[in-house]
Write a protein that holds these residues in place. Structure first.
Motif, PDB file in Angstrom:
ATOM      1  N   UNK A  16       0.835  -1.209   0.000  1.00 27.50           N
ATOM      2  CA  UNK A  16       0.000   0.000   0.000  1.00 27.50           C
ATOM      3  C   UNK A  16       0.868   1.257   0.000  1.00 27.50           C
ATOM      4  N   UNK A  17       1.943   1.229   0.794  1.00 28.09           N
ATOM      5  CA  UNK A  17       2.790   2.410   0.888  1.00 28.09           C
ATOM      6  C   UNK A  17       3.550   2.715  -0.388  1.00 28.09           C
ATOM      7  N   UNK A  18       3.858   1.672  -1.172  1.00 29.15           N
ATOM      8  CA  UNK A  18       4.653   1.867  -2.383  1.00 29.15           C
ATOM      9  C   UNK A  18       3.848   1.587  -3.645  1.00 29.15           C
ATOM     10  N   UNK A  19       2.532   1.619  -3.533  1.00 31.43           N
ATOM     11  CA  UNK A  19       1.678   1.330  -4.680  1.00 31.43           C
ATOM     12  C   UNK A  19       1.886   2.352  -5.793  1.00 31.43           C
ATOM     13  N   UNK A  20       1.782   1.878  -7.031  1.00 39.47           N
ATOM     14  CA  UNK A  20       1.864   2.735  -8.203  1.00 39.47           C
ATOM     15  C   UNK A  20       0.506   2.806  -8.881  1.00 39.47           C
ATOM     16  N   UNK A  21       0.176   3.967  -9.398  1.00 39.74           N
ATOM     17  CA  UNK A  21      -1.021   4.070 -10.226  1.00 39.74           C
ATOM     18  C   UNK A  21      -0.747   3.414 -11.572  1.00 39.74           C
ATOM     19  N   UNK A 202      -0.523  10.310   3.219  1.00 40.00           N
ATOM     20  CA  UNK A 202      -1.089   9.097   3.808  1.00 40.00           C
ATOM     21  C   UNK A 202      -0.180   7.896   3.592  1.00 40.00           C
ATOM     22  N   UNK A 203       0.383   7.779   2.396  1.00 41.08           N
ATOM     23  CA  UNK A 203       1.287   6.654   2.125  1.00 41.08           C
ATOM     24  C   UNK A 203       2.611   6.814   2.865  1.00 41.08           C
ATOM     25  N   UNK A 204       3.115   8.042   2.947  1.00 41.40           N
ATOM     26  CA  UNK A 204       4.363   8.261   3.666  1.00 41.40           C
ATOM     27  C   UNK A 204       4.233   7.880   5.139  1.00 41.40           C
TER      28      UNK A 204
END
Length: 252
Positions: A16-21, A202-204
Protein backbone atom coordinates in the motif's frame (compact mmCIF):
# COMPACT_ATOMS: atom_id res chain seq x y z
CA UNK A 1 22.70 2.51 5.78
CA UNK A 2 20.74 1.06 8.67
CA UNK A 3 19.30 -2.37 7.77
CA UNK A 4 15.57 -2.75 7.08
CA UNK A 5 13.68 -5.74 8.49
CA UNK A 6 10.98 -6.50 5.95
CA UNK A 7 9.86 -9.68 7.74
CA UNK A 8 8.93 -7.98 11.01
CA UNK A 9 6.86 -4.96 10.04
CA UNK A 10 7.48 -3.59 6.54
CA UNK A 11 5.66 -6.40 4.74
CA UNK A 12 2.40 -5.36 6.39
CA UNK A 13 2.22 -1.99 4.67
CA UNK A 14 4.71 -2.10 1.80
CA UNK A 15 2.27 -2.88 -1.02
CA UNK A 16 0.00 0.00 0.00
CA UNK A 17 2.79 2.41 0.89
CA UNK A 18 4.65 1.87 -2.38
CA UNK A 19 1.68 1.33 -4.68
CA UNK A 20 1.86 2.74 -8.20
CA UNK A 21 -1.02 4.07 -10.23
CA UNK A 22 -1.60 2.50 -13.64
CA UNK A 23 -0.23 5.62 -15.42
CA UNK A 24 2.91 5.49 -13.26
CA UNK A 25 3.38 1.80 -13.94
CA UNK A 26 2.86 2.36 -17.67
CA UNK A 27 5.60 5.01 -17.72
CA UNK A 28 8.10 2.65 -16.08
CA UNK A 29 7.26 -0.32 -18.30
CA UNK A 30 7.62 1.92 -21.35
CA UNK A 31 11.01 3.13 -20.10
CA UNK A 32 12.16 -0.45 -19.56
CA UNK A 33 10.88 -1.53 -22.97
CA UNK A 34 12.80 1.27 -24.66
CA UNK A 35 16.13 -0.21 -23.54
CA UNK A 36 15.32 -3.91 -23.92
CA UNK A 37 15.57 -5.97 -27.13
CA UNK A 38 12.57 -5.66 -29.45
CA UNK A 39 11.88 -9.39 -29.68
CA UNK A 40 9.24 -11.00 -27.51
CA UNK A 41 8.96 -12.95 -25.35
CA UNK A 42 11.90 -12.15 -23.12
CA UNK A 43 12.76 -14.12 -20.00
CA UNK A 44 13.16 -11.76 -17.06
CA UNK A 45 14.28 -11.60 -13.47
CA UNK A 46 12.91 -9.14 -10.92
CA UNK A 47 15.62 -9.05 -8.25
CA UNK A 48 14.31 -7.75 -4.95
CA UNK A 49 10.77 -8.18 -6.21
CA UNK A 50 9.24 -7.45 -2.80
CA UNK A 51 5.46 -7.66 -2.89
CA UNK A 52 5.48 -7.89 -6.68
CA UNK A 53 4.53 -4.35 -7.56
CA UNK A 54 6.39 -4.60 -10.90
CA UNK A 55 6.59 -8.33 -11.55
CA UNK A 56 3.17 -9.02 -13.15
CA UNK A 57 3.49 -5.90 -15.31
CA UNK A 58 6.88 -7.10 -16.54
CA UNK A 59 5.34 -10.46 -17.45
CA UNK A 60 2.47 -8.80 -19.31
CA UNK A 61 4.82 -6.62 -21.32
CA UNK A 62 7.83 -8.81 -22.01
CA UNK A 63 7.28 -12.47 -21.10
CA UNK A 64 7.81 -14.85 -18.15
CA UNK A 65 9.45 -13.44 -15.03
CA UNK A 66 10.94 -14.89 -11.87
CA UNK A 67 10.68 -12.62 -8.86
CA UNK A 68 13.62 -13.13 -6.48
CA UNK A 69 13.06 -11.85 -2.95
CA UNK A 70 14.87 -12.66 0.33
CA UNK A 71 11.99 -11.74 2.66
CA UNK A 72 9.60 -14.62 3.24
CA UNK A 73 6.82 -12.27 4.37
CA UNK A 74 7.19 -10.04 1.33
CA UNK A 75 6.96 -13.14 -0.90
CA UNK A 76 3.82 -14.21 0.96
CA UNK A 77 2.19 -10.90 0.08
CA UNK A 78 3.35 -11.24 -3.53
CA UNK A 79 1.86 -14.74 -3.80
CA UNK A 80 -1.44 -13.40 -2.47
CA UNK A 81 -1.72 -10.00 -4.13
CA UNK A 82 0.49 -10.17 -7.25
CA UNK A 83 -0.29 -13.53 -8.83
CA UNK A 84 0.23 -13.96 -12.55
CA UNK A 85 0.45 -17.09 -14.74
CA UNK A 86 3.77 -15.89 -16.13
CA UNK A 87 5.36 -15.20 -12.75
CA UNK A 88 7.11 -17.29 -10.11
CA UNK A 89 8.41 -15.92 -6.81
CA UNK A 90 11.50 -17.57 -5.35
CA UNK A 91 13.68 -16.97 -2.29
CA UNK A 92 17.07 -15.51 -3.11
CA UNK A 93 19.24 -12.42 -3.24
CA UNK A 94 21.26 -10.55 -5.84
CA UNK A 95 24.29 -12.47 -4.59
CA UNK A 96 22.52 -15.87 -4.87
CA UNK A 97 19.99 -15.99 -7.69
CA UNK A 98 18.22 -19.38 -7.83
CA UNK A 99 18.18 -19.86 -11.62
CA UNK A 100 20.47 -21.66 -14.10
CA UNK A 101 23.37 -19.85 -15.76
CA UNK A 102 22.53 -17.94 -18.93
CA UNK A 103 18.80 -18.36 -18.46
CA UNK A 104 17.54 -14.76 -18.55
CA UNK A 105 17.45 -11.99 -21.15
CA UNK A 106 17.24 -9.18 -18.62
CA UNK A 107 17.12 -8.44 -14.92
CA UNK A 108 15.49 -5.58 -13.08
CA UNK A 109 16.94 -4.34 -9.83
CA UNK A 110 14.25 -1.84 -8.99
CA UNK A 111 14.70 0.17 -5.79
CA UNK A 112 16.79 -2.67 -4.28
CA UNK A 113 20.47 -2.10 -5.15
CA UNK A 114 21.04 -0.15 -1.91
CA UNK A 115 20.06 -3.28 0.04
CA UNK A 116 22.71 -5.48 -1.63
CA UNK A 117 25.42 -6.26 0.90
CA UNK A 118 28.11 -7.85 -1.29
CA UNK A 119 27.94 -5.83 -4.47
CA UNK A 120 31.00 -7.28 -6.26
CA UNK A 121 29.55 -10.75 -5.74
CA UNK A 122 26.17 -9.56 -7.03
CA UNK A 123 27.80 -8.16 -10.17
CA UNK A 124 29.31 -11.57 -10.88
CA UNK A 125 26.09 -13.41 -10.09
CA UNK A 126 24.07 -11.18 -12.40
CA UNK A 127 26.59 -11.89 -15.14
CA UNK A 128 26.17 -15.61 -14.53
CA UNK A 129 22.39 -15.67 -14.91
CA UNK A 130 22.11 -13.39 -17.96
CA UNK A 131 22.75 -14.46 -21.53
CA UNK A 132 25.48 -12.64 -23.51
CA UNK A 133 24.04 -9.29 -24.49
CA UNK A 134 21.59 -9.43 -21.58
CA UNK A 135 20.46 -6.17 -20.06
CA UNK A 136 20.39 -5.06 -16.44
CA UNK A 137 17.87 -2.37 -15.56
CA UNK A 138 19.29 -0.66 -12.48
CA UNK A 139 16.58 1.61 -11.06
CA UNK A 140 18.31 3.11 -8.09
CA UNK A 141 19.25 6.53 -6.86
CA UNK A 142 22.80 7.83 -6.83
CA UNK A 143 24.24 10.17 -4.23
CA UNK A 144 25.38 12.60 -6.95
CA UNK A 145 22.29 12.21 -9.19
CA UNK A 146 19.64 12.17 -6.53
CA UNK A 147 16.00 13.12 -7.12
CA UNK A 148 14.38 15.76 -4.94
CA UNK A 149 10.94 14.56 -3.88
CA UNK A 150 8.89 17.56 -2.80
CA UNK A 151 8.21 16.17 0.67
CA UNK A 152 11.87 15.55 1.53
CA UNK A 153 12.55 19.21 2.36
CA UNK A 154 10.26 19.04 5.40
CA UNK A 155 12.42 16.49 7.23
CA UNK A 156 15.53 17.54 9.16
CA UNK A 157 18.59 16.38 7.21
CA UNK A 158 16.11 15.02 4.65
CA UNK A 159 18.09 15.27 1.42
CA UNK A 160 21.41 14.51 3.14
CA UNK A 161 20.02 11.42 4.92
CA UNK A 162 18.36 10.06 1.80
CA UNK A 163 21.35 10.61 -0.47
CA UNK A 164 23.65 8.92 2.06
CA UNK A 165 21.97 5.57 1.35
CA UNK A 166 23.25 5.47 -2.21
CA UNK A 167 26.55 5.23 -4.07
CA UNK A 168 27.71 7.87 -6.54
CA UNK A 169 27.02 7.03 -10.17
CA UNK A 170 30.68 6.72 -11.19
CA UNK A 171 31.31 4.20 -8.42
CA UNK A 172 28.46 1.94 -9.58
CA UNK A 173 29.56 2.18 -13.21
CA UNK A 174 33.18 1.37 -12.30
CA UNK A 175 32.06 -1.69 -10.33
CA UNK A 176 30.20 -3.11 -13.33
CA UNK A 177 32.56 -2.10 -16.15
CA UNK A 178 35.57 -3.54 -14.31
CA UNK A 179 33.72 -6.88 -14.37
CA UNK A 180 33.09 -6.81 -18.12
CA UNK A 181 29.80 -4.95 -18.40
CA UNK A 182 29.21 -1.87 -20.53
CA UNK A 183 26.90 1.10 -20.02
CA UNK A 184 24.04 0.83 -22.50
CA UNK A 185 22.19 3.92 -21.32
CA UNK A 186 21.58 6.42 -18.55
CA UNK A 187 18.66 8.77 -18.21
CA UNK A 188 15.79 9.80 -16.01
CA UNK A 189 12.14 8.86 -15.85
CA UNK A 190 9.43 11.18 -14.58
CA UNK A 191 6.34 9.49 -13.22
CA UNK A 192 2.92 11.11 -13.45
CA UNK A 193 1.72 12.61 -10.19
CA UNK A 194 1.08 10.09 -7.42
CA UNK A 195 -2.21 11.80 -6.58
CA UNK A 196 -2.90 14.66 -4.23
CA UNK A 197 -0.49 15.88 -1.59
CA UNK A 198 -2.82 14.35 1.01
CA UNK A 199 -2.67 10.99 -0.79
CA UNK A 200 1.12 11.02 -0.71
CA UNK A 201 1.17 12.03 2.95
CA UNK A 202 -1.09 9.10 3.81
CA UNK A 203 1.29 6.65 2.13
CA UNK A 204 4.36 8.26 3.67
CA UNK A 205 2.85 7.74 7.12
CA UNK A 206 3.22 3.99 6.54
CA UNK A 207 7.01 4.56 6.58
CA UNK A 208 7.83 2.02 3.90
CA UNK A 209 10.76 4.03 2.52
CA UNK A 210 14.29 3.11 3.61
CA UNK A 211 14.83 6.81 4.20
CA UNK A 212 12.88 6.80 7.45
CA UNK A 213 15.21 4.27 9.07
CA UNK A 214 18.12 6.69 8.58
CA UNK A 215 16.55 9.36 10.81
CA UNK A 216 16.06 9.51 14.55
CA UNK A 217 12.51 9.18 15.85
CA UNK A 218 12.56 12.87 16.77
CA UNK A 219 13.57 13.82 13.24
CA UNK A 220 10.81 11.67 11.79
CA UNK A 221 8.17 13.20 14.06
CA UNK A 222 9.39 16.75 13.42
CA UNK A 223 9.35 16.10 9.69
CA UNK A 224 5.81 14.76 9.67
CA UNK A 225 4.62 17.69 11.77
CA UNK A 226 6.04 20.18 9.26
CA UNK A 227 4.80 18.16 6.29
CA UNK A 228 1.28 17.88 7.72
CA UNK A 229 1.13 21.64 8.23
CA UNK A 230 2.24 22.28 4.65
CA UNK A 231 -0.20 19.77 3.16
CA UNK A 232 -3.10 21.16 5.21
CA UNK A 233 -2.85 24.45 3.31
CA UNK A 234 -4.03 22.73 0.11
CA UNK A 235 -4.42 18.95 0.61
CA UNK A 236 -6.07 18.35 -2.77
CA UNK A 237 -3.28 19.95 -4.78
CA UNK A 238 -1.58 17.45 -7.12
CA UNK A 239 1.67 16.09 -5.72
CA UNK A 240 4.62 17.52 -7.69
CA UNK A 241 6.50 15.16 -9.98
CA UNK A 242 10.24 14.55 -10.04
CA UNK A 243 12.72 12.67 -12.22
CA UNK A 244 14.34 9.39 -11.15
CA UNK A 245 17.47 7.85 -12.70
CA UNK A 246 17.63 4.62 -14.68
CA UNK A 247 21.00 3.05 -15.51
CA UNK A 248 21.05 0.29 -18.14
CA UNK A 249 24.02 -2.07 -18.33
CA UNK A 250 24.74 -4.73 -20.92
CA UNK A 251 26.63 -7.96 -20.43
CA UNK A 252 29.38 -8.24 -23.02
Amino acid sequence: MRPIDYDTEQHRHYARGRALTQPQLHVWISAFGAVLPDRRPLTGLDIGSGTGRFTPALANAFGPVIGVEPSARMREVAHTQSRHPGVRYLPGTAEEIPVPSGSADYALLGWSWHHVRDRPRAVQELARVLRPGGRLLLRTNFSDHHPRPWWLEYFPRGYEADASIFQPLHEVIALFTSAGWRVAGFGTVTEPSAGSRADVLERLRLRTLSFFAQLTSDEVEAGFHRLEQAVAVDPDAPAPVFAEPLLTLELR
